[in-house]
Write an enzyme that holds these catalytic residues in place. Structure first.
Site, PDB file in Angstrom:
ATOM      1  CB  SER A 118       2.910   5.388  -8.505  1.00 29.07           C
ATOM      2  OG  SER A 118       2.072   6.024  -9.454  1.00 29.07           O
ATOM      3  CE  LYS A 145      -7.101   2.527  -8.874  1.00 31.35           C
ATOM      4  NZ  LYS A 145      -6.358   3.724  -9.215  1.00 31.35           N
ATOM      5  CD  GLU A 192      -5.334   5.593  -2.828  1.00 33.25           C
ATOM      6  OE1 GLU A 192      -4.729   4.522  -2.983  1.00 33.25           O
ATOM      7  OE2 GLU A 192      -6.336   5.897  -3.486  1.00 33.25           O
ATOM      8  N   GLY A 210      -1.714   6.404 -10.466  1.00 36.29           N
ATOM      9  CA  GLY A 210      -1.675   5.985 -11.862  1.00 36.29           C
ATOM     10  C   GLY A 210      -0.734   6.810 -12.721  1.00 36.29           C
ATOM     11  CG  ASN A 221      -8.814   0.089  -5.814  1.00 34.07           C
ATOM     12  OD1 ASN A 221      -9.715  -0.568  -6.346  1.00 34.07           O
ATOM     13  ND2 ASN A 221      -8.818   1.403  -5.781  1.00 34.07           N
ATOM     14  CG  HIS A 231     -10.211   5.589  -5.029  1.00 31.87           C
ATOM     15  ND1 HIS A 231      -9.921   6.250  -6.205  1.00 31.87           N
ATOM     16  CD2 HIS A 231      -9.130   4.833  -4.731  1.00 31.87           C
ATOM     17  CE1 HIS A 231      -8.708   5.885  -6.603  1.00 31.87           C
ATOM     18  NE2 HIS A 231      -8.206   5.022  -5.723  1.00 31.87           N
ATOM     19  CD  GLU A 238      -9.199   5.861  -9.771  1.00 27.97           C
ATOM     20  OE1 GLU A 238      -9.814   4.794  -9.579  1.00 27.97           O
ATOM     21  OE2 GLU A 238      -7.961   5.911  -9.897  1.00 27.97           O
TER      22      GLU A 238
HETATM   23  P1  13P Z   1      -1.928   3.205  -8.617  1.00 24.80           P
HETATM   24  O1  13P Z   1      -1.199   2.257  -7.697  1.00 24.80           O
HETATM   25  O2  13P Z   1      -2.251   2.612  -9.944  1.00 24.80           O
HETATM   26  O3  13P Z   1      -1.239   4.525  -8.698  1.00 24.80           O
HETATM   27  O4  13P Z   1      -3.355   3.481  -7.941  1.00 24.80           O
HETATM   28  C1  13P Z   1      -3.420   3.810  -6.602  1.00 24.80           C
HETATM   29  C2  13P Z   1      -4.831   3.752  -6.157  1.00 24.80           C
HETATM   30  O5  13P Z   1      -5.662   4.520  -6.609  1.00 24.80           O
HETATM   31  C3  13P Z   1      -5.209   2.707  -5.183  1.00 24.80           C
HETATM   32  O6  13P Z   1      -6.470   2.924  -4.683  1.00 24.80           O
END
Ligand code: 13P
Length: 249
Positions: free
Chosen positions: A210, A12, A164, A170, A10, A94, A96
């Site tokens: 992560s 982003k 997640e 992150g 992903n 997601h 976010e």
């Molecule tokens: P990270 O791998 O950067 O922690 O992000 C995970 C994520 O949100 C994948 O959709």
């Protein structure tokens, strides 16, 4: 039938068109056959990546979708448009999107149904925030998120679930394989109760938060972890290749 692992990157809000196409050119030759690999570029790079991966085993995912097929919805992208551009998957719900863009379970449910209607496979994201975990609410939160989004789908529909935990996204803090397996096992049990054994055993449940080359193999050893949704570590081709090869190269 064993479930085929799926590892999705992903991206982003990262990468221009040229950065995206060079990335896929670099990874296509080294993707392993036994693992399904998908990339979710930003909308602006979807078409170029779609053209570039034709004839390869790489799959294409979008990062979001609106639930109507067309209409006066400035700024939105419809499921039909994503299908038209060559997407196989779409990430929905997601954390976010839930936190920055106020998507609630009702919106997520509409998006999941809309994706399925046109033949896109939703990658439905669920996960608790840190205070919910500390308050012992993890199971309650993920149950509500998953079952409300899947309400009304049929046991013949294809879906992927991504667990997640928000506190692991992150932050560099990964759930341990045991913590992730506990939630994955719970989600699969819920799927079994709602949709039956066959469906629950066919659904892939990915872990996200992560994920890196150093922790992927421990996660993949767990019974109910069928792959990963990778954020930051999917942005560099060599690092992502290590992850799709379970840290072995
Ligand atoms: P990270 O791998 O950067 O922690 O992000 C995970 C994520 O949100 C994948 O959709």
């Amino acid at each position: 039938m064993p479930r085929r692992p799926l590892i999705a990157g992903n991206w982003k809000m990262y990468k221009t068109i040229s950065e995206a196409t060079s990335f896929v050119e670099e990874i296509i030759p080294d993707c392993p056959k036994g693992v399904e690999v998908a990339i979710a570029p930003p909308f602006t790079a979807l078409y170029a990546v779609s053209e570039r991966i034709k004839g390869s085993l790489l799959k294409l995912a979008a990062q979001d979708v609106f639930w109507e097929d067309e209409g006066a919805y400035t700024g939105e992208i419809s499921p039909i448009m994503l299908k038209d551009i060559g997407c196989d998957y779409v990430i929905i719900g997601h954390s976010e999107r839930r936190s920055y863009f106020f998507e609630d379970n009702e919106a997520v449910k509409k998006k999941v149904s809309a994706a399925i209607r046109v033949g896109l496979v939703p990658i439905l994201c669920v996960g608790e925030r840190v205070e919910q975990r500390k308050g012992g609410k993890t199971f309650e939160v993920v149950k509500e998120q998953m079952l409300s989004a899947l309400n009304g789908i049929s046991f013949t529909d294809k879906v992927v679930i991504a667990y997640e935990p928000v506190w692991a996204i992150g932050t560099g803090l990964t759930a341990t394989p045991e913590q992730a397996q506990e939630v994955h096992g719970y989600l699969r049990q819920l799927l079994r109760e709602e949709f039956g054994k066959e469906f629950s055993e066919s659904v892939r449940i990915l872990y996200g938060g992560s994920v890196k080359p150093e922790n992927i193999s421990g996660l993949m050893e767990k019974e109910d972890i069928d792959g990963a949704l990778v954020g930051g570590a999917s942005l560099k081709a060599s690092t992502f290749l290590k992850i799709v090869n379970y840290g072995r190269i």
